[in-house]
Design a protein around this motif. Structure first.
Motif, PDB file in Angstrom:
ATOM      1  N   LEU A  98      10.092  11.988  -1.840  1.00 49.13           N
ATOM      2  CA  LEU A  98       8.831  12.409  -2.451  1.00 49.13           C
ATOM      3  C   LEU A  98       7.799  11.293  -2.409  1.00 49.13           C
ATOM      4  O   LEU A  98       8.090  10.146  -2.769  1.00 49.13           O
ATOM      5  N   ASP A  99       6.603  11.654  -1.951  1.00 46.73           N
ATOM      6  CA  ASP A  99       5.463  10.732  -1.918  1.00 46.73           C
ATOM      7  C   ASP A  99       4.695  10.916  -3.233  1.00 46.73           C
ATOM      8  O   ASP A  99       3.941  11.876  -3.391  1.00 46.73           O
ATOM      9  N   GLU A 100       4.942   9.995  -4.169  1.00 50.87           N
ATOM     10  CA  GLU A 100       4.268  10.054  -5.477  1.00 50.87           C
ATOM     11  C   GLU A 100       3.213   8.946  -5.573  1.00 50.87           C
ATOM     12  O   GLU A 100       2.939   8.421  -6.651  1.00 50.87           O
ATOM     13  N   VAL A 101       2.643   8.612  -4.424  1.00 52.35           N
ATOM     14  CA  VAL A 101       1.644   7.541  -4.379  1.00 52.35           C
ATOM     15  C   VAL A 101       0.447   7.875  -5.285  1.00 52.35           C
ATOM     16  O   VAL A 101      -0.057   7.016  -6.001  1.00 52.35           O
ATOM     17  N   GLN A 102       0.029   9.141  -5.259  1.00 54.48           N
ATOM     18  CA  GLN A 102      -1.120   9.538  -6.088  1.00 54.48           C
ATOM     19  C   GLN A 102      -0.681  10.195  -7.395  1.00 54.48           C
ATOM     20  O   GLN A 102      -1.326  10.030  -8.428  1.00 54.48           O
ATOM     21  N   THR A 103       0.417  10.938  -7.346  1.00 52.72           N
ATOM     22  CA  THR A 103       0.857  11.728  -8.508  1.00 52.72           C
ATOM     23  C   THR A 103       1.667  10.915  -9.515  1.00 52.72           C
ATOM     24  O   THR A 103       1.807  11.336 -10.663  1.00 52.72           O
ATOM     25  N   SER A 113       0.857  -1.193   0.000  1.00 50.31           N
ATOM     26  CA  SER A 113       0.000   0.000   0.000  1.00 50.31           C
ATOM     27  C   SER A 113       0.885   1.232   0.000  1.00 50.31           C
ATOM     28  O   SER A 113       2.104   1.146   0.204  1.00 50.31           O
ATOM     29  N   GLY A 114       0.233   2.373  -0.184  1.00 50.84           N
ATOM     30  CA  GLY A 114       0.960   3.634  -0.149  1.00 50.84           C
ATOM     31  C   GLY A 114       1.507   3.925   1.238  1.00 50.84           C
ATOM     32  O   GLY A 114       2.650   4.364   1.399  1.00 50.84           O
ATOM     33  N   ALA A 115       0.684   3.671   2.242  1.00 48.68           N
ATOM     34  CA  ALA A 115       1.133   3.917   3.614  1.00 48.68           C
ATOM     35  C   ALA A 115       2.370   3.079   3.927  1.00 48.68           C
ATOM     36  O   ALA A 115       3.346   3.577   4.487  1.00 48.68           O
ATOM     37  N   GLU A 116       2.333   1.823   3.529  1.00 53.36           N
ATOM     38  CA  GLU A 116       3.488   0.947   3.797  1.00 53.36           C
ATOM     39  C   GLU A 116       4.725   1.390   3.036  1.00 53.36           C
ATOM     40  O   GLU A 116       5.849   1.232   3.526  1.00 53.36           O
ATOM     41  N   LEU A 154       7.669  15.038   0.880  1.00 51.03           N
ATOM     42  CA  LEU A 154       6.675  15.919   0.259  1.00 51.03           C
ATOM     43  C   LEU A 154       5.828  15.197  -0.768  1.00 51.03           C
ATOM     44  O   LEU A 154       6.328  14.351  -1.513  1.00 51.03           O
ATOM     45  N   GLU A 155       4.555  15.579  -0.838  1.00 49.41           N
ATOM     46  CA  GLU A 155       3.731  15.272  -2.007  1.00 49.41           C
ATOM     47  C   GLU A 155       3.939  16.438  -2.982  1.00 49.41           C
ATOM     48  O   GLU A 155       3.657  17.580  -2.610  1.00 49.41           O
ATOM     49  N   PRO A 156       4.367  16.192  -4.217  1.00 46.60           N
ATOM     50  CA  PRO A 156       4.544  17.306  -5.162  1.00 46.60           C
ATOM     51  C   PRO A 156       3.221  18.033  -5.432  1.00 46.60           C
ATOM     52  O   PRO A 156       3.199  19.238  -5.666  1.00 46.60           O
ATOM     53  N   SER A 189      -0.867  17.791   4.302  1.00 42.71           N
ATOM     54  CA  SER A 189      -0.413  16.653   3.493  1.00 42.71           C
ATOM     55  C   SER A 189      -1.150  15.389   3.914  1.00 42.71           C
ATOM     56  O   SER A 189      -1.791  15.346   4.976  1.00 42.71           O
ATOM     57  N   PHE A 190      -1.049  14.370   3.078  1.00 44.02           N
ATOM     58  CA  PHE A 190      -1.599  13.051   3.417  1.00 44.02           C
ATOM     59  C   PHE A 190      -0.589  11.977   3.040  1.00 44.02           C
ATOM     60  O   PHE A 190      -0.176  11.895   1.885  1.00 44.02           O
ATOM     61  N   HIS A 191      -0.183  11.178   4.014  1.00 45.86           N
ATOM     62  CA  HIS A 191       0.816  10.145   3.728  1.00 45.86           C
ATOM     63  C   HIS A 191       0.362   8.752   4.129  1.00 45.86           C
ATOM     64  O   HIS A 191       1.108   7.793   3.962  1.00 45.86           O
ATOM     65  N   GLY A 192      -0.862   8.629   4.669  1.00 47.00           N
ATOM     66  CA  GLY A 192      -1.359   7.296   4.993  1.00 47.00           C
ATOM     67  C   GLY A 192      -2.001   7.237   6.356  1.00 47.00           C
ATOM     68  O   GLY A 192      -2.062   8.227   7.084  1.00 47.00           O
ATOM     69  N   ALA A 247       2.393   3.794  -5.260  1.00 47.58           N
ATOM     70  CA  ALA A 247       1.419   2.738  -4.930  1.00 47.58           C
ATOM     71  C   ALA A 247       0.241   2.936  -5.881  1.00 47.58           C
ATOM     72  O   ALA A 247       0.429   2.963  -7.086  1.00 47.58           O
ATOM     73  N   LYS A 248      -0.946   3.108  -5.334  1.00 50.78           N
ATOM     74  CA  LYS A 248      -2.181   3.326  -6.097  1.00 50.78           C
ATOM     75  C   LYS A 248      -2.220   2.627  -7.457  1.00 50.78           C
ATOM     76  O   LYS A 248      -2.572   1.476  -7.525  1.00 50.78           O
ATOM     77  N   THR A 249      -1.817   3.291  -8.544  1.00 49.27           N
ATOM     78  CA  THR A 249      -1.992   2.665  -9.855  1.00 49.27           C
ATOM     79  C   THR A 249      -0.935   1.605 -10.166  1.00 49.27           C
ATOM     80  O   THR A 249      -1.032   0.905 -11.179  1.00 49.27           O
TER      81      THR A 249
END
Ligand SMILES: *Cc1c(COP(=O)(O)O)cnc(C)c1O
Length: 392
Positions: free
Chosen positions: A212-217, A96-99, A179-181, A126-129, A241-243
């Motif tokens: 960088l947290d690119e879980v969504q981006t 997962s993204g959190a992991e 950071l989330e970009p 921000s959101f990181h999990g 993660a995600k996609t």
């Protein structure tokens, strides 16, 4: 059964979904819904893409699981491809993204431990999990409050506030900046390019990790493999993660630069991480990501969607549009975004509201011009009528 037996942590819509193809989902009610949510940037190549389905089916018939005590080809191949796409680092596979972010946090903490510790800086809002460490990293006090005390050692600075960031570096030791970009859950807030560059420079100057947290981006959503590539950044750690596995659970931390040698045998692990079926699915996703012209098409479709949203601003129904690639949001004026989501559902369109005023758009990257126009027309009609849209 859902209402009685599933722990009620989600505010669910009264909609049961049974199948999906391309940009459409089929409801148990027999209605086809145009999906501009994509499971929050998961089904980026559309639902049940034949190439992803075939990869999952073939791998499931040959080996589903064997443990990370052994080598498997789908995982090794995926690691080499992610490394080449990102920073040339090594990959830890999670679920997962959190992991994936947990790995980044553990890397930063372990690396800093030798040098007397140091805080991890993230952004306000921000959101990181949702795990305890990633909740602690998340810059949203209201999410942390029920679970206090959260982990120590995280400092949150306002988006774009370079002075605040410099102050944190000046006043104490910093282990890493994470950071989330683009802040996704907070309504597609674009972090200014100058701030991102300054953060990287400060990390280099003070020997902190730039993460960088690119879980969504990541992976095409923003019109590039990673959003950071649009700004010419070079992070030590990138999380995705995600996609990544096309809808199967997978997260990954790509650990390179000054972070690559930090974790060693026994430092971290996962029973399921990078197992053959998810890895095969992710390899299929990367095949699709590599198709010629994808990123320019993502940008074109983003511009088209933005055109519709700009019209809402011109008409006074909205006050701001934010977008990078096919990640977009609009702040509505005088209308509840949550009500618009419910009205869209009635019109056979799935939309997402990140707050009472903000609609977020995460259509599949393969969305057609006609599908974008359908959503645009729905919004134009809905906002001018001030009541549920008709004639869609
Ligand atoms: C969704 C998300 C996460 C958490 O991912 P999960 O798979 O739900 O754990 C972390 N960071 C960002 C930026 C996200 O959008």
């Amino acid at each position: 059964m859902d209402a009685r037996y599933v722990l009620p942590t989600y505010a669910r819509y009264p909609l049961e979904l049974v199948a999906g193809a391309g940009a459409e989902l089929l409801g148990a009610d027999g209605v086809e819904y145009l999906d501009f949510v994509t499971g929050l940037s998961v089904s980026n190549f559309g639902h049940c893409h034949p190439h992803i389905v075939a990869a999952i089916q073939a791998q499931a018939a040959s080996l589903i699981h064997c443990s990370n005590l052994y080598v498997t080809r789908p995982q090794a191949e995926l690691a080499s491809r992610l490394s080449a796409l990102a920073n040339g680092g090594r990959v830890f596979f999670a679920n997962s993204g959190a992991e994936a972010n947990e790995v980044a946090i553990k890397v930063a903490k372990k690396r800093a431990a030798g040098g007397g510790g140091g805080v991890i800086v993230t952004l306000e809002r921000s959101f990181h999990g949702r795990t305890m460490a990633t909740l602690s990293a998340t810059g949203q006090p209201e999410k942390q409050a029920p679970f206090a005390p959260v982990l120590e050692g995280f400092v949150h600075v306002p988006v774009g506030d370079q002075t605040a960031l410099e102050t944190v570096f000046r006043e104490g030791k910093v282990a890493a900046v994470l950071l989330e970009p683009v802040l996704g859950e907070s309504g597609v807030v674009l972090v200014p390019e100058g701030f991102l560059k300054a953060a990287q420079a400060l990390c280099e100057e003070h020997d902190a990790l730039f993460m960088l947290d690119e879980v969504q981006t990541g992976l095409g959503r923003c019109g590039a493999t990673f959003a950071y590539q649009r700004f010419g950044l070079s992070p030590d750690v990138v999380t995705v993660a995600k996609t990544l596995a096309g809808g199967l659970p997978m997260g990954a931390a790509i650990v390179g630069g000054r972070a690559e040698d930090v974790l060693v045998g026994g430092d971290h692990g996962s029973t399921f991480g990078g197992a053959p079926v998810v890895a095969a699915a992710a390899n299929a996703v990367l095949d699709l990501l590599g198709e010629d012209g994808l990123f320019s098409r993502v940008e074109e479709r983003g511009v088209r969607l933005e055109g519709w949203l700009d019209r809402l601003v011109e008409s006074g129904a909205a006050c701001e549009v934010r977008r990078l690639g096919l990640m977009a949001a609009v702040d509505l004026v005088g209308v509840s975004a949550k009500q618009v989501v419910l009205d869209a559902l009635e019109a056979g369109i799935l939309l997402n509201a990140t707050s009472e005023m903000t609609l977020r758009f995460l259509p599949p990257l393969i969305v057609s011009d006609e599908q974008i126009d359908r959503v645009g027309r729905f919004l134009a009609t809905r906002m001018s009528a001030g009541s549920p849209g008709e004639g869609i």
